[in-house]
Design a protein around this motif. Structure first.
Motif, PDB file in Angstrom:
ATOM      1  N   LEU A 110     -16.275   8.881  -9.348  1.00 41.59           N
ATOM      2  CA  LEU A 110     -16.947   9.315  -8.110  1.00 41.59           C
ATOM      3  C   LEU A 110     -16.200   8.892  -6.835  1.00 41.59           C
ATOM      4  O   LEU A 110     -16.197   9.766  -6.014  1.00 41.59           O
ATOM      5  CB  LEU A 110     -18.325   8.671  -8.342  1.00 41.59           C
ATOM      6  CG  LEU A 110     -19.276   9.081  -9.476  1.00 41.59           C
ATOM      7  CD1 LEU A 110     -20.698   8.482  -9.233  1.00 41.59           C
ATOM      8  CD2 LEU A 110     -19.406  10.583  -9.390  1.00 41.59           C
ATOM      9  N   ASP A 111     -15.496   7.875  -6.891  1.00 39.92           N
ATOM     10  CA  ASP A 111     -14.962   7.459  -5.600  1.00 39.92           C
ATOM     11  C   ASP A 111     -13.818   8.464  -5.465  1.00 39.92           C
ATOM     12  O   ASP A 111     -13.571   9.050  -4.364  1.00 39.92           O
ATOM     13  CB  ASP A 111     -14.216   6.001  -5.752  1.00 39.92           C
ATOM     14  CG  ASP A 111     -15.252   4.818  -5.935  1.00 39.92           C
ATOM     15  OD1 ASP A 111     -16.457   5.289  -5.221  1.00 39.92           O
ATOM     16  OD2 ASP A 111     -14.933   3.834  -5.838  1.00 39.92           O
ATOM     17  N   LEU A 112     -13.046   8.725  -6.567  1.00 41.86           N
ATOM     18  CA  LEU A 112     -12.107   9.883  -6.340  1.00 41.86           C
ATOM     19  C   LEU A 112     -12.412  11.084  -5.882  1.00 41.86           C
ATOM     20  O   LEU A 112     -11.618  11.944  -5.235  1.00 41.86           O
ATOM     21  CB  LEU A 112     -11.227  10.094  -7.605  1.00 41.86           C
ATOM     22  CG  LEU A 112     -10.514   8.946  -8.163  1.00 41.86           C
ATOM     23  CD1 LEU A 112      -9.924   9.306  -9.863  1.00 41.86           C
ATOM     24  CD2 LEU A 112      -9.428   8.527  -7.478  1.00 41.86           C
ATOM     25  N   LEU A 113     -13.827  11.621  -6.158  1.00 41.15           N
ATOM     26  CA  LEU A 113     -14.224  13.041  -5.690  1.00 41.15           C
ATOM     27  C   LEU A 113     -14.894  12.900  -4.593  1.00 41.15           C
ATOM     28  O   LEU A 113     -15.435  13.780  -3.926  1.00 41.15           O
ATOM     29  CB  LEU A 113     -15.368  13.537  -6.791  1.00 41.15           C
ATOM     30  CG  LEU A 113     -14.548  13.784  -8.239  1.00 41.15           C
ATOM     31  CD1 LEU A 113     -15.692  14.117  -9.312  1.00 41.15           C
ATOM     32  CD2 LEU A 113     -13.653  14.768  -8.066  1.00 41.15           C
TER      33      LEU A 113
ATOM     34  N   GLY B 192      -6.149   5.776   1.587  1.00 39.02           N
ATOM     35  CA  GLY B 192      -7.327   5.108   1.558  1.00 39.02           C
ATOM     36  C   GLY B 192      -7.485   4.301   0.077  1.00 39.02           C
ATOM     37  O   GLY B 192      -7.931   3.186  -0.172  1.00 39.02           O
ATOM     38  N   LEU B 193      -7.085   5.201  -1.035  1.00 41.78           N
ATOM     39  CA  LEU B 193      -7.315   4.684  -2.388  1.00 41.78           C
ATOM     40  C   LEU B 193      -6.243   3.517  -2.614  1.00 41.78           C
ATOM     41  O   LEU B 193      -6.493   2.510  -3.295  1.00 41.78           O
ATOM     42  CB  LEU B 193      -7.057   6.009  -3.335  1.00 41.78           C
ATOM     43  CG  LEU B 193      -7.265   5.685  -4.803  1.00 41.78           C
ATOM     44  CD1 LEU B 193      -8.689   5.353  -5.111  1.00 41.78           C
ATOM     45  CD2 LEU B 193      -6.963   6.860  -5.503  1.00 41.78           C
ATOM     46  N   SER B 194      -5.034   3.670  -2.302  1.00 44.54           N
ATOM     47  CA  SER B 194      -3.895   2.778  -2.549  1.00 44.54           C
ATOM     48  C   SER B 194      -4.463   1.450  -1.622  1.00 44.54           C
ATOM     49  O   SER B 194      -4.210   0.434  -1.975  1.00 44.54           O
ATOM     50  CB  SER B 194      -2.462   3.362  -1.810  1.00 44.54           C
ATOM     51  OG  SER B 194      -2.466   3.458  -0.636  1.00 44.54           O
TER      52      SER B 194
ATOM     53  N   ALA C 123       0.580  -1.229  -0.058  1.00 42.24           N
ATOM     54  CA  ALA C 123       0.220  -0.015  -0.001  1.00 42.24           C
ATOM     55  C   ALA C 123       0.885   1.146  -0.037  1.00 42.24           C
ATOM     56  O   ALA C 123       0.640   2.189  -0.600  1.00 42.24           O
ATOM     57  CB  ALA C 123      -0.930  -0.027   1.126  1.00 42.24           C
ATOM     58  N   ALA C 124       1.843   1.298   0.644  1.00 40.48           N
ATOM     59  CA  ALA C 124       2.967   2.291   0.691  1.00 40.48           C
ATOM     60  C   ALA C 124       3.457   2.531  -0.584  1.00 40.48           C
ATOM     61  O   ALA C 124       3.757   3.602  -1.031  1.00 40.48           O
ATOM     62  CB  ALA C 124       4.184   2.393   1.818  1.00 40.48           C
ATOM     63  N   VAL C 125       3.857   1.468  -1.468  1.00 42.38           N
ATOM     64  CA  VAL C 125       4.586   1.641  -2.597  1.00 42.38           C
ATOM     65  C   VAL C 125       3.616   2.086  -3.394  1.00 42.38           C
ATOM     66  O   VAL C 125       3.893   3.244  -4.310  1.00 42.38           O
ATOM     67  CB  VAL C 125       5.062   0.147  -2.990  1.00 42.38           C
ATOM     68  CG1 VAL C 125       5.402   0.051  -4.528  1.00 42.38           C
ATOM     69  CG2 VAL C 125       6.217  -0.145  -2.233  1.00 42.38           C
ATOM     70  N   LEU C 126       2.320   1.587  -3.431  1.00 45.81           N
ATOM     71  CA  LEU C 126       1.235   2.257  -4.597  1.00 45.81           C
ATOM     72  C   LEU C 126       0.971   3.441  -4.077  1.00 45.81           C
ATOM     73  O   LEU C 126       0.544   4.478  -4.846  1.00 45.81           O
ATOM     74  CB  LEU C 126       0.018   1.346  -4.419  1.00 45.81           C
ATOM     75  CG  LEU C 126      -1.030   1.707  -5.279  1.00 45.81           C
ATOM     76  CD1 LEU C 126      -0.524   1.957  -6.897  1.00 45.81           C
ATOM     77  CD2 LEU C 126      -2.363   0.820  -5.326  1.00 45.81           C
ATOM     78  N   GLY C 127       1.077   4.023  -2.688  1.00 45.20           N
ATOM     79  CA  GLY C 127       0.712   5.275  -2.327  1.00 45.20           C
ATOM     80  C   GLY C 127       1.692   6.116  -2.868  1.00 45.20           C
ATOM     81  O   GLY C 127       1.270   7.457  -3.202  1.00 45.20           O
TER      82      GLY C 127
ATOM     83  N   THR D  69      -1.279  12.416   2.025  1.00 46.13           N
ATOM     84  CA  THR D  69      -1.579  11.389   1.813  1.00 46.13           C
ATOM     85  C   THR D  69      -2.978  10.925   2.635  1.00 46.13           C
ATOM     86  O   THR D  69      -3.689  10.251   2.250  1.00 46.13           O
ATOM     87  CB  THR D  69      -0.735  10.056   2.076  1.00 46.13           C
ATOM     88  OG1 THR D  69      -0.139  10.034   3.175  1.00 46.13           O
ATOM     89  CG2 THR D  69       0.532  10.299   1.059  1.00 46.13           C
ATOM     90  N   GLU D  70      -3.126  11.694   3.672  1.00 42.30           N
ATOM     91  CA  GLU D  70      -4.314  11.562   4.433  1.00 42.30           C
ATOM     92  C   GLU D  70      -5.319  12.751   4.103  1.00 42.30           C
ATOM     93  O   GLU D  70      -6.373  12.761   4.503  1.00 42.30           O
ATOM     94  CB  GLU D  70      -4.135  11.453   5.927  1.00 42.30           C
ATOM     95  CG  GLU D  70      -3.268  10.433   6.400  1.00 42.30           C
ATOM     96  CD  GLU D  70      -3.747   9.186   6.168  1.00 42.30           C
ATOM     97  OE1 GLU D  70      -5.191   9.023   6.292  1.00 42.30           O
ATOM     98  OE2 GLU D  70      -3.218   8.138   5.979  1.00 42.30           O
ATOM     99  N   GLU D  71      -4.826  13.880   3.293  1.00 41.82           N
ATOM    100  CA  GLU D  71      -5.989  15.010   2.832  1.00 41.82           C
ATOM    101  C   GLU D  71      -6.864  14.485   1.643  1.00 41.82           C
ATOM    102  O   GLU D  71      -6.378  13.534   0.669  1.00 41.82           O
ATOM    103  CB  GLU D  71      -5.143  16.062   2.524  1.00 41.82           C
ATOM    104  CG  GLU D  71      -6.076  17.210   2.241  1.00 41.82           C
ATOM    105  CD  GLU D  71      -5.288  18.416   2.118  1.00 41.82           C
ATOM    106  OE1 GLU D  71      -5.679  19.486   2.036  1.00 41.82           O
ATOM    107  OE2 GLU D  71      -4.325  18.502   2.278  1.00 41.82           O
ATOM    108  N   THR D  72      -8.023  14.795   1.574  1.00 44.68           N
ATOM    109  CA  THR D  72      -8.910  13.938   0.632  1.00 44.68           C
ATOM    110  C   THR D  72      -8.466  14.810  -0.728  1.00 44.68           C
ATOM    111  O   THR D  72      -7.844  16.005  -0.727  1.00 44.68           O
ATOM    112  CB  THR D  72     -10.533  14.315   0.758  1.00 44.68           C
ATOM    113  OG1 THR D  72     -10.525  15.818   0.763  1.00 44.68           O
ATOM    114  CG2 THR D  72     -10.873  13.908   1.968  1.00 44.68           C
TER     115      THR D  72
END
Length: 165
Positions: free
Chosen positions: A93-96, A103-105, A37-41, A61-64
């Motif tokens: 829509l998930d991105l927005l 969370g996305l990663s 998850a960190a690598v993808l992040g 990385t924690e800000e929307t």
């Protein structure tokens, strides 16, 4: 119009996108399950910075993503960039809707087939978008267009017209 958006988004991809995709996927496979998850992040942070026109260090990385300034047109570009590398469907829509890079990663890692315990059990989620999903994409596009401001729509039309010349 949707086809033009897709073609426009693909034109924005870096020339070495295939090499980048292979190196990212190789790094994800080599990373321990707890590190993926960190690598993808890190990759998503770079993509977000590129789309927003910022330096990666400016991206929390924690800000929307919305709080970082991501709008619907940028979300479409980000979606295409992520899908080009990971070959899995990403919802604009998930991105927005309150997504963070962390969370996305984490969500995307759970859908990737990388081998090991993190491999997704549901093969349908790791496939690229198929023709049967076009209706869903059109519904998503329709909702995005309904939510876009007139200025965003005019900017998109100018970009599309410039790309056709």
């Amino acid at each position: 119009m949707f086809t033009q958006l897709e073609v426009h988004g693909q034109g924005d991809q870096p020339d070495d996108g295939g090499a980048d995709a292979q190196s990212l996927l190789a790094a994800l496979r080599q990373a321990g399950e707890g590190e993926r998850a960190a690598v993808l992040g890190d990759h998503l942070r770079d993509v977000t910075a590129r789309v927003l026109g910022l330096e990666a260090e400016q991206i929390g990385t924690e800000e929307t993503l919305s709080n970082l300034g991501l709008d619907s047109m940028m979300a479409i570009e980000m979606k295409h960039r992520i899908e080009a590398v990971l070959q899995i469907d990403v919802s604009v829509l998930d991105l927005l809707q309150g997504a963070t890079i962390t969370g996305l990663s984490e969500g995307l890692i759970s859908r990737l087939r990388l081998g090991g315990a993190d491999a997704a059990d549901d093969a349908d989620e790791s496939k690229p978008v198929e023709a049967g999903d076009v209706g869903d994409q059109l519904d998503e596009l329709e909702q995005l267009l309904a939510e876009a401001t007139p200025d965003e729509l005019e900017a998109l039309l100018r970009e599309l017209e410039a790309g056709q010349r």
